[in-house]
Enzyme design. Sequence first.
Site, PDB file in Angstrom:
ATOM      1  N   THR A   1       0.859  -1.186   0.000  1.00  0.00           N
ATOM      2  CA  THR A   1       0.000   0.000   0.000  1.00  0.00           C
ATOM      3  C   THR A   1       0.894   1.234   0.000  1.00  0.00           C
ATOM      4  OG1 THR A   1      -0.113   0.377   2.398  1.00  0.00           O
ATOM      5  CG2 THR A   1      -1.585  -1.302   1.477  1.00  0.00           C
ATOM      6  N   CYS A   2       0.265   2.406   0.085  1.00  0.00           N
ATOM      7  CA  CYS A   2       1.065   3.628   0.112  1.00  0.00           C
ATOM      8  C   CYS A   2       1.837   3.756   1.417  1.00  0.00           C
ATOM      9  CB  CYS A   2       0.176   4.856  -0.087  1.00  0.00           C
ATOM     10  SG  CYS A   2      -1.111   5.034   1.159  1.00  0.00           S
TER      11      CYS A   2
ATOM     12  N   GLN B   1      -7.804  -2.750   1.444  1.00  0.00           N
ATOM     13  CA  GLN B   1      -6.600  -3.102   0.692  1.00  0.00           C
ATOM     14  C   GLN B   1      -6.118  -4.505   1.054  1.00  0.00           C
ATOM     15  OE1 GLN B   1      -4.492   0.385   1.985  1.00  0.00           O
ATOM     16  NE2 GLN B   1      -4.692   1.399   0.009  1.00  0.00           N
TER      17      GLN B   1
ATOM     18  N   GLY C   1      -8.096   6.022 -11.251  1.00  0.00           N
ATOM     19  CA  GLY C   1      -7.987   4.745 -10.553  1.00  0.00           C
ATOM     20  C   GLY C   1      -9.278   4.396  -9.836  1.00  0.00           C
ATOM     21  N   ALA C   2      -9.688   3.124  -9.950  1.00  0.00           N
ATOM     22  CA  ALA C   2     -10.945   2.692  -9.330  1.00  0.00           C
ATOM     23  C   ALA C   2     -10.740   1.492  -8.420  1.00  0.00           C
ATOM     24  CB  ALA C   2     -11.975   2.363 -10.413  1.00  0.00           C
ATOM     25  N   GLY C   3      -9.540   1.420  -7.816  1.00  0.00           N
ATOM     26  CA  GLY C   3      -9.283   0.374  -6.825  1.00  0.00           C
ATOM     27  C   GLY C   3      -9.945   0.735  -5.511  1.00  0.00           C
ATOM     28  N   ALA C   4      -9.482   0.121  -4.412  1.00  0.00           N
ATOM     29  CA  ALA C   4     -10.087   0.371  -3.104  1.00  0.00           C
ATOM     30  C   ALA C   4     -10.017   1.843  -2.727  1.00  0.00           C
ATOM     31  CB  ALA C   4      -9.393  -0.488  -2.047  1.00  0.00           C
TER      32      ALA C   4
ATOM     33  N   GLY D   1      -9.348   4.529  -4.827  1.00  0.00           N
ATOM     34  CA  GLY D   1     -10.045   5.348  -5.815  1.00  0.00           C
ATOM     35  C   GLY D   1     -11.552   5.285  -5.667  1.00  0.00           C
TER      36      GLY D   1
END
EC number: 1.2.1.70
Length: 397
Positions: free
Chosen positions: A47-48, A109, A177-180, A182
């Site tokens: 993750t970030c 995530q 972005g359309a992940g968790a 986004g």
Amino acid sequence: MDLLAPLAAVILTYREVDADTLGRVGEEMKKCIEILGVKRPMFVLHTCGRVEAYLYNASEEEINSVTLRYRRYAESIRVVRGVEAARHLFRVAAGLESMLIGETDILGQVEEAFDRQVKAGFTKGLLKTIVERAIRAGKRVRAETGISRGPAGLGSLSIIYVSQLLDLTKSKVAVLGAGAVGAGLAKELAERGVAKLYILNRTLEKAVEIANKLGAEARPLTREEVQKCLMECDVVFSSVHSLEYVIDRVPDGAVVKIIVDLGVPQTVAPGLPVRVVRLSDLKQLAEKYSEARKQEAARAEAIVEEELAKLPQILARRYIEEAVSHLLEKAMEVAEEEGKRAGCPTAVLAARTTVKRTLFPIIEVLKKMAEDGRLEDAVKVVEILRSQKPLLRQSEE
């Protein structure tokens, strides 16, 4: 038998290095899981805020092959084992190790990474159970404490940060972005009533799915569409995972005022003629909200420890289930061989029925032992049964 002893975690987080470094180390971890994940159960969380690799039953050589991916940060990485490795994962899922204590994004995530790696066959066996229980602990923390009240994660913090600089209700906004992260950004921006919302994603269908729920407009994530958004939007949020800059220039005549870079590694080039908000800019805001959540964090930690205390018995039960399943499978193989050898069509069915009638009472006893808290004894019985291979092939002796 300590079923947590084979667990090891290699950890590098935002506390040791910056987000951009984490992003590049994460790419090395992806290569590692493709190589080692086919040999040993493995779970990688990128993750970030962290890059972590969890391994089960890995040799020292295999663990070292993972740490080599961090070789430039040898003084910063941590390798923890056994119950401490499990505790760390549980705390991560609960949001207790995040820059923003109690964030909900991290749980999404973890789930996203888990689902992907289970499908790929990397996260399996007892490690799969450990991650499942960590997710359960994380959900319980959110349900039973107020630790997640307020900003859901760094994405939410970035929205708060931007809202202090301009009026979002009068702004056109794009989410890349359309992940968790986004998807969470898009949902919160829609709830805040932005003037116009665009969602861009490499897989357009996913962007369309989210956009339809939020009354937004979906677009493909291409260089041309990104540049178009810079021309049309006041704010652009980037939550994309990319090794290359998604935004490397701002076209002449662009109206964009703020670009928020939540990507790992960084997805927005430095030196652009527009205000760029990066993860490091959110640290002070994160500390403010984390301080307010400390009382709830104590309750969350108690839940984590409670769930962690259940883990050894759960793993022992799971170990028995897997071992018994393996034992039954092997016995059925022998039964089929013997049935076919008899040369009678009904012999195979008869042999399989005999095996079931013989082994099922034993299996039920083992399950009862597990239910009564005698898991260690049940494990010993299974080990004895599994070691008696000649008994499964008496006819061959």
